[in-house]
Design a protein around this motif. Structure first.
Motif, short mmCIF file in Angstrom:
data_model
loop_
_atom_site.label_atom_id
_atom_site.label_comp_id
_atom_site.label_asym_id
_atom_site.label_seq_id
_atom_site.Cartn_x
_atom_site.Cartn_y
_atom_site.Cartn_z
N PHE A 83 -5.96 0.48 -3.44
CA PHE A 83 -6.31 0.94 -2.10
C PHE A 83 -7.70 0.41 -1.75
CE2 PHE A 83 -3.66 4.56 -3.88
CZ PHE A 83 -2.48 4.02 -3.39
N ARG A 108 8.69 10.28 -9.79
CA ARG A 108 7.66 9.24 -9.75
C ARG A 108 6.40 9.64 -10.49
NH1 ARG A 108 8.83 7.81 -3.47
NH2 ARG A 108 10.22 6.04 -3.82
N PRO A 120 -6.35 6.00 6.79
CA PRO A 120 -7.75 5.57 6.67
C PRO A 120 -7.91 4.06 6.87
CG PRO A 120 -7.19 7.03 4.85
CD PRO A 120 -5.91 6.76 5.60
N GLN A 121 -6.92 3.31 6.42
CA GLN A 121 -7.02 1.86 6.61
C GLN A 121 -6.63 1.47 8.04
OE1 GLN A 121 -5.59 -0.63 3.28
NE2 GLN A 121 -4.94 1.28 2.34
N TYR A 138 -3.93 9.84 3.08
CA TYR A 138 -4.93 9.31 2.15
C TYR A 138 -4.89 7.79 2.00
CZ TYR A 138 -5.42 14.18 0.97
OH TYR A 138 -5.65 15.53 1.05
N VAL A 139 -3.79 7.17 2.33
CA VAL A 139 -3.69 5.73 2.08
C VAL A 139 -3.54 4.93 3.38
CG1 VAL A 139 -2.34 3.92 0.93
CG2 VAL A 139 -2.76 6.08 -0.24
N VAL A 193 -1.85 15.00 -5.74
CA VAL A 193 -0.47 15.33 -6.10
C VAL A 193 -0.46 16.43 -7.16
CG1 VAL A 193 1.72 14.45 -6.97
CG2 VAL A 193 0.30 13.01 -5.50
N PHE A 232 2.09 -3.23 -10.06
CA PHE A 232 2.69 -4.25 -9.19
C PHE A 232 2.10 -5.63 -9.44
CE2 PHE A 232 2.94 -0.20 -7.06
CZ PHE A 232 4.20 -0.18 -6.48
N GLN A 270 0.84 -1.20 0.00
CA GLN A 270 0.00 0.00 0.00
C GLN A 270 0.87 1.25 0.00
OE1 GLN A 270 -3.56 0.30 0.08
NE2 GLN A 270 -3.30 -1.76 -0.71
N GLU A 299 3.97 1.38 -0.96
CA GLU A 299 4.74 1.42 -2.21
C GLU A 299 3.90 1.96 -3.35
OE1 GLU A 299 6.39 -2.43 -2.86
OE2 GLU A 299 7.96 -2.15 -1.35
N ALA A 300 2.63 1.53 -3.39
CA ALA A 300 1.76 2.02 -4.46
C ALA A 300 1.57 3.53 -4.33
CB ALA A 300 0.41 1.30 -4.41
N ALA A 301 1.40 4.00 -3.08
CA ALA A 301 1.23 5.43 -2.86
C ALA A 301 2.49 6.18 -3.26
CB ALA A 301 0.88 5.70 -1.40
N GLU A 302 3.65 5.65 -2.87
CA GLU A 302 4.91 6.31 -3.22
C GLU A 302 5.11 6.33 -4.73
OE1 GLU A 302 8.01 4.29 -1.04
OE2 GLU A 302 6.98 4.72 0.85
N ALA A 303 4.78 5.20 -5.37
CA ALA A 303 4.98 5.12 -6.82
C ALA A 303 4.11 6.14 -7.55
CB ALA A 303 4.68 3.71 -7.32
N LEU A 304 3.02 6.56 -6.93
CA LEU A 304 2.16 7.58 -7.55
C LEU A 304 2.67 8.99 -7.29
CD1 LEU A 304 -1.35 6.09 -6.75
CD2 LEU A 304 -0.41 6.44 -9.02
N GLY A 305 3.71 9.10 -6.48
CA GLY A 305 4.28 10.42 -6.21
C GLY A 305 3.75 11.08 -4.96
N LEU A 306 3.01 10.34 -4.12
CA LEU A 306 2.53 10.92 -2.86
C LEU A 306 3.71 11.03 -1.90
CD1 LEU A 306 -0.22 9.70 -4.09
CD2 LEU A 306 -1.00 9.68 -1.73
N ASP A 307 3.84 12.18 -1.26
CA ASP A 307 4.91 12.30 -0.28
C ASP A 307 4.47 11.64 1.04
OD1 ASP A 307 3.21 14.10 1.00
OD2 ASP A 307 4.14 15.83 0.07
N ASN A 364 9.66 12.43 -5.68
CA ASN A 364 8.23 12.44 -5.97
C ASN A 364 7.91 13.04 -7.34
OD1 ASN A 364 7.25 11.14 -3.64
ND2 ASN A 364 7.70 12.98 -2.46
N HIS A 368 -9.77 0.75 0.63
CA HIS A 368 -10.77 1.59 1.27
C HIS A 368 -11.37 2.61 0.31
CE1 HIS A 368 -7.04 3.76 1.29
NE2 HIS A 368 -7.63 4.87 1.70
N ARG A 406 1.09 12.83 2.67
CA ARG A 406 -0.10 12.50 1.87
C ARG A 406 -0.33 10.99 1.86
NH1 ARG A 406 0.97 16.59 -3.18
NH2 ARG A 406 1.60 18.25 -1.76
#
Lengths: 229, 240
Positions: free
Chosen positions: B89, B76, A139-140, A135-136, B105, B83, A118, A120-128, B73, B91, A131
Motif C-alpha cells: 500500500f 483469508r 486514501p489513495q 483503509y486502502v 481485522v 503477489f 491494491q 486484491e492485497a487488501a482482500e487477501a489480508l481478510g479486509l472486508d 474473510n 500511502h 475496510r
C-alpha cells in the motif's frame, strides 16, 4: 438618474461575493458528500446501487444547470404546496443536485484508477469491502480526486452565477443592480470579474496546498498491472 | 490441509482450469511450475477466493471455499498471499503496511500490532526500513515487506504467486532466502514459481501444470531428474 460608480458600490458587490462564497461552500460540501455516496454506489458490488446512481448521474448530466435551477425554484413550490423555499435554499438544492452527479463521476474515476492489485492485497489480508475502501482504496483515491475536484469547484463558482435568474442577489446579480444604479457596466463588471477571479484563485491555491501536503508518496510506487493469468 | 477436488475455472468462454485435483498436507512446501497460461496462477488465486470457482471444490482447514455459508474473510486470515507485483500500500509506511490487517481485522492493540510488525520486519531483515514508504524501497525489499505483511495475520498457509518474477536477477536471492527460512520453520507453502533451483532445493513436492491440468507431480528429484510425461520433459528442457 445615474450616479457615478464609487467606493460605496463595492459594498453591495462584496456582499454579493460573500453570498456566492456561502452558496458555493454549502452546495460544494453537500455536493461532495452526496457525490461520494453516489460514486461509491456506482462502484459498489450491489447491482441496484450501481443502477440507481448511474441513472441519476446520466439524467443530471444530460440537463442544463439552468433548467435544474428553474425546475427547483419554480417546481418545488408547486409540487409541495405551502412549502416556503427561500432563494438561498433553492439555489443550494439546485447546485447540490448538479454537483453531486459530477463529483460522483470524479469519485468513480479515482476509485477505478487504483490498481486492482491494491484491492486484491487488501482482500487477501481478510479486509472486508468497507475496510478495504476505508483503509486502502479511498486514501489513495482521495489524492487522485483533488485536481479534478478543484477544477470542478472552480466551475461550480462560475456556474453559481446562473442562480441570478431566481433573483437571488449573489455576486453577478449584485453587479446587475449596481449597473442599474450607476449605468457603468464596465467598471462594475470588471470588479465583479476580479472578485470571481479571487475566489477561484483562492480555491486553486488551497487545492495546490493540499496536494503538496499529502500527494508526495502516491506516485512513488509505479508498477505495471499484473499480467493476469 | 487443502483439498482441491475437480476444480474448474472459466473466464467467459476461456476454460482455464479443467479439473484440478490435489491435496496439500500440513507443513508441506509445494512448488507449482508450468508454462505461462497453464493456469497455475489462477489455481493459486482460487485457493483464497480471489477468483471464484466455476465448479468443483476447495476445502481449506475444513472451510469449503465455494460454500455460501463460508465467510471468505475468515479463510483469508488463515491464508497469506504474496503477489508478483508486491501490491504494497503506497500511502502507508512499511510498518503500517504490516500492521494494517492485525489492527483492522484482528483488532489487536496498537502496541501489540507494532511489536509484532517490528518482529516480522526484523525477521525479513528490514527492521531499519520501518518508517520508509514502499516507494523508497528496492523490489527485493518490497517483496520482503509483502511477506512480512502476509505473515502478520499468523496464517497457517502461505501462497506465493511468482514472488520473484518482477525482480532483477541479483535480488531474487534475498527473497528466496526469506522463503527458505519460512519453509524450514514448517510453514505450509504453495509457490507458483519459475525458480527451478528453489523448487529443487526447497519443495517437498513439485506440481507441473499445463493447459489447465496437473500433468505430473512428484518429488523434485522425480520431476527434475526423470520426468515421465513428454510435456514435462519439453517444458523442463526449455527452462533448465
Amino acid at each position: 438618474m445615474f450616479r457615478a460608480f464609487g467606493w460605496q458600490d463595492l459594498i453591495p458587490l462584496a456582499k454579493g461575493a460573500w453570498l456566492t462564497i456561502q452558496l458555493c461552500a454549502v452546495s460544494g460540501i453537500l455536493g461532495i458528500f452526496f457525490g461520494l455516496i453516489l460514486g461509491l454506489a456506482r462502484t459498489s458490488p450491489s447491482r441496484i446501487a450501481r443502477w440507481i446512481s448511474t441513472i441519476y448521474i446520466f439524467c443530471i448530466r444530460g440537463i442544463p444547470i439552468l433548467v435544474i435551477i428553474f425546475f427547483i425554484f419554480f417546481g418545488i413550490p408547486l409540487l409541495f404546496p405551502g412549502m416556503e423555499l427561500d432563494k438561498f435554499a433553492a439555489a443550494v438544492i439546485a447546485l447540490t443536485v448538479f454537483a453531486a452527479a459530477y463529483v460522483a463521476e470524479i469519485v468513480r474515476g479515482s476509485i477505478e484508477a487504483i490498481p486492482k492489485g491494491q484491492s486484491e492485497a487488501a482482500e487477501a489480508l481478510g479486509l472486508d469491502y468497507w475496510r478495504k475502501l476505508r483503509y486502502v482504496v479511498l486514501p489513495q483515491a482521495m489524492k487522485i480526486m483533488v485536481p479534478p475536484g478543484v477544477g470542478f469547484l472552480i466551475g461550480l463558482v462560475k456556474d453559481s452565477s446562473l442562480v441570478t435568474v431566481t433573483g437571488f442577489i449573489e455576486l453577478t446579480q449584485a453587479g446587475n443592480i449596481v449597473t442599474n444604479l450607476t449605468g457603468d457596466p464596465i467598471k462594475t463588471f470588471l470588479v465583479v470579474a476580479a472578485m470571481y477571479f479571487i475566489i477561484c484563485y483562492g480555491i486553486s491555491r488551497l487545492g495546490r496546498l493540499y496536494e503538496r501536503r499529502t500527494g508526495i508518496h502516491i506516485n512513488a510506487l509505479k508498477l505495471p498491472e499484473p499480467a493476469g493469468l | 490441509m487443502i483439498f482441491v477436488n475437480d476444480l474448474h475455472k472459466k473466464f467467459g468462454p476461456n476454460h482455464v482450469l479443467k479439473g484440478v485435483n490435489c491435496h496439500i498436507r500440513e507443513q508441506e512446501v509445494v512448488c507449482v511450475i508450468g508454462p505461462s497460461g497453464s493456469g497455475k496462477s489462477t489455481f493459486l488465486r482460487c485457493m483464497n477466493g480471489l477468483e471464484s470457482i466455476t465448479s468443483g471444490s476447495i476445502v481449506i482447514n475444513k472451510h469449503t471455499l465455494n460454500d455460501s455459508k463460508t465467510n471468505i474473510n475468515l479463510v483469508r486470515q488463515e491464508v497469506g498471499m504474496v503477489f508478483q507485483h508486491f501490491n504494497l500500500f503506497p500511502h502507508l509506511r512499511v510498518i503500517d503496511n504490516v500492521m494494517l490487517a492485525p489492527l483492522r481485522v484482528s483488532r489487536i492493540s496498537k502496541e501489540e500490532a507494532h511489536a509484532k510488525a517490528e518482529t516480522l520486519l526484523a525477521k525479513v531483515g528490514l527492521a531499519q526500513k520501518m518508517d520508509a514508504y514502499p516507494g523508497n524501497l528496492s523490489g527485493g525489499q518490497m517483496q520482503r515487506v509483502a511477506i512480512a505483511r502476509a505473515l502478520a495475520m499468523d496464517p497457517k498457509i502461505m501462497l506465493f504467486d511468482e514472488p520473484t518474477s518482477a525482480l532483477d536477477p541479483e535480488i531474487v536471492g534475498e527473497v528466496l532466502t526469506v522463503m527458505k527460512d519460512l519453509a524450514s520453520e514448517g510453514m505450509t507453502m504453495v509457490v507458483v514459481t519459475h525458480e527451478m533451483g528453489f523448487a529443487r532445493e526447497v519443495a517437498d513436492r513439485v506440481i507441473f501444470m499445463d493447459q489447465g491440468l496437473i500433468v505430473e507431480e512428484g518429488s523434485p528429484e522425480q520431476i527434475f531428474a526423470s520426468p515421465q510425461h513428454e510435456r514435462t520433459q519439453g517444458f523442463l528442457s526449455k527452462v533448465l
